[in-house]
Design a protein around this motif. Structure first.
Motif, short mmCIF file in Angstrom:
data_model
loop_
_atom_site.label_atom_id
_atom_site.label_comp_id
_atom_site.label_asym_id
_atom_site.label_seq_id
_atom_site.Cartn_x
_atom_site.Cartn_y
_atom_site.Cartn_z
N GLU A 4 33.20 13.99 39.56
CA GLU A 4 34.22 14.02 38.54
C GLU A 4 35.58 14.09 39.21
O GLU A 4 35.82 14.95 40.05
CB GLU A 4 34.04 15.24 37.62
N LYS B 52 39.55 12.65 32.87
CA LYS B 52 38.40 12.95 33.72
C LYS B 52 37.54 11.71 33.80
O LYS B 52 37.12 11.16 32.78
CB LYS B 52 37.57 14.12 33.17
N ILE C 14 39.36 14.72 38.21
CA ILE C 14 40.00 15.35 37.06
C ILE C 14 41.48 15.59 37.34
O ILE C 14 41.82 16.21 38.35
CB ILE C 14 39.33 16.71 36.74
#
Length: 162
Positions: free
Chosen positions: A83, A138, A85
């Motif tokens: 991820e 994200k 972000i």
């Protein structure tokens, strides 16, 4: 005693500056190598992470300066979920998805418009991609670990008589 977590998590926080993208690539490369991914899969993962991080550097914070962004690597037994972000300005992904020609299957790569190639590359090299745009952006990218190409199911082996 506590239960074993479903996934191990490795977290990295970096300034949203271009010179730190290589650190993100190196980190995920090491994680993927340790998990048992092959060379080509690791190169795909590095490409996807570099594209997602470059999007943060170029688009997330604008004139606000260089804010940090995070990379989470979630290590499961059968997959790696990465991820990227940020807390920058979102871009209304749902409204822009149709305009991002490379994501559409019916568009030739020669018709790529500027600004769409990064997401196209991420989608083409990762098994799953999810983009959420709440309080920043994200990008969650999944690559499944294929232990081997041979089935462990013995019913797939057939015996031939000589």
């Amino acid at each position: 005693m506590g239960q074993k977590p479903e996934a191990e998590v490795i977290e990295l926080t970096l300034p949203a500056r271009s010179e730190y993208v290589s650190i993100a690539r190196l980190t995920v490369s090491g994680v993927a190598n340790r998990m048992g991914f092959g060379y080509e899969e690791i190169e795909d993962i590095k490409l996807a992470v570099a594209e997602a991080c470059t999007n943060v550097v170029e688009h997330a914070y604008g004139e606000q300066g260089w804010e940090p962004f995070r990379i989470l690597c979630r290590l499961y037994s059968d997959r790696l979920v990465i991820e990227v972000i940020d807390r920058g300005k979102g871009f209304g992904f749902d409204e822009k998805r149709d305009g991002l020609k490379p994501i559409r299957v019916d568009i030739d790569i020669d018709e790529v418009v500027e600004g769409g190639l990064g997401l196209y590359l991420i989608h083409s090299v990762m098994d799953e991609v999810r983009v959420t745009t709440e309080d920043g952006v994200k990008v969650a990218m999944t690559k499944y670990l294929r232990q081997d190409e041979v089935s462990s199911d013995d019913r797939s082996i057939t015996k031939t008589e000589a």
